[in-house]
Motif scaffolding. Structure first.
Motif, short mmCIF file in Angstrom:
data_model
loop_
_atom_site.label_atom_id
_atom_site.label_comp_id
_atom_site.label_asym_id
_atom_site.label_seq_id
_atom_site.Cartn_x
_atom_site.Cartn_y
_atom_site.Cartn_z
N MET A 60 0.83 -1.21 0.00
CA MET A 60 0.00 0.00 0.00
C MET A 60 0.86 1.25 0.00
SD MET A 60 -2.94 -1.11 2.63
CE MET A 60 -3.95 -2.51 2.25
N GLN A 61 0.29 2.31 -0.52
CA GLN A 61 1.07 3.52 -0.73
C GLN A 61 1.21 4.37 0.53
OE1 GLN A 61 2.75 4.20 -3.54
NE2 GLN A 61 2.06 2.18 -4.24
N SER A 62 0.09 4.75 1.08
CA SER A 62 0.17 5.73 2.17
C SER A 62 0.33 5.03 3.52
CB SER A 62 -1.10 6.58 2.19
OG SER A 62 -2.20 5.78 2.58
N THR A 63 1.03 5.70 4.38
CA THR A 63 1.28 5.13 5.71
C THR A 63 -0.02 4.99 6.49
OG1 THR A 63 3.20 6.58 5.61
CG2 THR A 63 2.95 5.26 7.59
N GLU A 64 -0.92 5.96 6.32
CA GLU A 64 -2.18 5.91 7.07
C GLU A 64 -2.98 4.68 6.69
OE1 GLU A 64 -1.99 9.55 5.66
OE2 GLU A 64 -0.66 9.71 7.40
N GLN A 65 -3.00 4.43 5.40
CA GLN A 65 -3.74 3.27 4.92
C GLN A 65 -3.17 1.99 5.53
OE1 GLN A 65 -3.75 3.29 0.68
NE2 GLN A 65 -5.51 1.93 0.52
N GLN A 66 -1.84 1.92 5.53
CA GLN A 66 -1.19 0.74 6.10
C GLN A 66 -1.56 0.58 7.57
OE1 GLN A 66 2.96 1.48 5.33
NE2 GLN A 66 2.92 0.26 3.46
N ARG A 67 -1.51 1.69 8.28
CA ARG A 67 -1.79 1.64 9.70
C ARG A 67 -3.21 1.18 9.96
NH1 ARG A 67 -1.72 7.26 11.92
NH2 ARG A 67 -3.79 7.14 11.05
#
Lengths: 198, 244
Positions: free
Chosen positions: B232-239
């Motif tokens: 996944m691209q964004s860190t927020e999404q990963q989190r």
């Protein structure tokens, strides 16, 4: 001089000896390897996965080409290491004299493993890190190493320290001479076997 | 020589965490009975070492008796619970800091476990001879049907306690013979004295246990999910995905 040169050629023409360093983790297998190649003590520590080094060992002005295999010790790599075993001419089985566990693992792990995958291949038992042995501390003594040699039917027992290059050279020279003997024995026995079949 | 057994109940866990370790008196150490014996035998002899060990065990006996008086009826269970905690000092963990919530939770779990490994060499009546079995080579769900098996937890706790003080714990190989023994004991649910095994051996056994899990720790699906999260691209999404 000429004879010498011929001998050198003859030695180089044979396939290089395959010598394999095995033994518990952190006993100094890589140190033996690297110290010999660099001719300076190798003191850093980095776990090995698998490495090969081509080196030349000279005994009595004869040069022998040796491929030295540095292996990993972890049990998680067992299957990988076992694949490297075939066609080995001599195993250098190491233990550290400051580590009794590595000594007992020689008997319980390594020798059974080598005998299973490479029966008859000679083993050179090596006690490493002798530089830390002093009269006051009671690390594994030379006698214990000798006793173990007899017990596991190793070809010879020798001690070394990666801090002294001479002792490392001694180990490799010994290993090469054992490997040479093994090669001779192998060709002899195979030709003998041929004769009986014929 | 520690017997890890504890009384169940909320308040006892606190005392377990603050840890009153048994002084290892005499050759035997271990259970309270042995302490009594050694104090009696050494009271006859006088001498430097004998005297100290005598006083130690005397203290111990006193403590024991006081505890006994407090809760008359169910003496043994409670006694063991008071004196033989899962030995975990607060100061042993993280160099003086408070325990992490994970460690605390685990300790509470361990303290309430009725049947935890280890015994001294005298399998006397109060201790179970058989304990939970730990299966090797089966999926993690099956091993941990209810919770982490007690013996396995004890191994983890031992590492948690001692490993931070040693080097290369997960790198150095364990003693092969002892590893085999320990695995055999775990599989058959035999009592073992965990103190006989070095940290390296235990670490190797735990590694072996994890290695033998057929689909890994996370399982096939879990691993797939983790790989997806990496991509996944964004860190927020990963989190968000990890926490979901």
């Amino acid at each position: 001089m000429l004879a010498n040169g011929n001998q050198n050629l003859a030695a180089a023409a044979t396939t290089p000896y395959k010598i394999m360093l095995v033994g518990d983790g952190m006993v100094g297998k890589t140190a033996i390897c690297k110290s010999y190649i660099r001719k300076t003590p190798y003191l850093s520590y980095q776990p090995t996965i698998s490495e090969t080094h081509e080196i030349t060992v000279s005994i009595y002005k004869n040069d022998y080409v040796v491929i030295l295999w540095d292996t990993n010790a972890g049990e998680e790599w067992n299957h990988l290491r076992i694949r490297d075993y075939n066609n080995t001419d001599c195993f250098i089985l190491c233990y550290a004299i400051d580590n009794p566990t590595s000594l007992s693992n020689v008997e319980t792990k390594w020798v059974p493993e080598l005998n299973q995958y490479c029966p008859n291949v000679p083993i050179l038992l090596v006690g490493t890190k002798t530089d830390i042995r002093t009269p006051s501390n009671r690390w594994i003594s030379e006698e214990e190493g000798d006793a173990l040699k007899v017990k596991v039917k190793a070809e010879a027992y020798i001690e070394c320290s990666s801090k002294s290059i001479a002792s490392i050279e001694g180990v490799l020279m010994r290993a090469v001479s054992i490997a040479e003997k093994y090669r001779q024995w192998k060709t002899q026995s195979s030709s003998r076997r041929l004769c009986t079949i014929l | 020589m520690t017997v890890w057994r504890s009384q169940s109940g909320g308040d006892s866990t606190l005392s377990a965490c603050s840890s009153i370790a048994l002084p290892s008196v005499g050759g035997g150490g271990g259970g309270d009975e042995i302490n009594l014996e050694s104090s009696q035998s050494s009271s006859g002899s006088s001498g430097g070492a004998g005297a100290t060990s005598d006083s130690l065990s005397q203290q111990q006996v006193l403590v024991d008796q006081s505890v006994k008086n407090e809760n008359d009826g169910s003496s043994w269970e409670n006694l063991v619970g008071e004196n033989l905690p899962i030995v975990m000092d607060n100061r042993n963990i993280g160099g003086g800091r408070m325990m992490t919530s994970w460690a605390q939770r685990m300790h509470r779990r361990a303290a309430t476990l009725g049947t935890v490994v280890t015994s001294c060499g005298h399998p006397s009546a109060p201790y179970p001879r058989r304990i939970e079995k730990v299966k090797f080579g089966v999926p993690l769900d099956e091993v941990c049907k209810n919770d982490i098996p007690g013996p396995l937890l004890v191994l983890i706790l031992k590492l948690n306690k001692e490993a931070p003080y040693k080097k290369d714990v997960f790198r150095a190989p364990g003693h092969q013979g002892n590893m085999k023994k320990l695995i055999h004991f775990l599989q058959n649910g035999r009592l073992v004295n965990i103190d006989n095994f070095s940290v390296y051996t235990i670490a190797s056994v735990l590694k072996k246990f994890l290695r033998k899990l057929p689909d890994g720790i996370f399982g096939r699906d879990g691993e797939q999910q983790l790989f997806q999260i990496i991509e996944m691209q964004s860190t927020e999404q990963q989190r968000d995905h990890i926490h979901s």
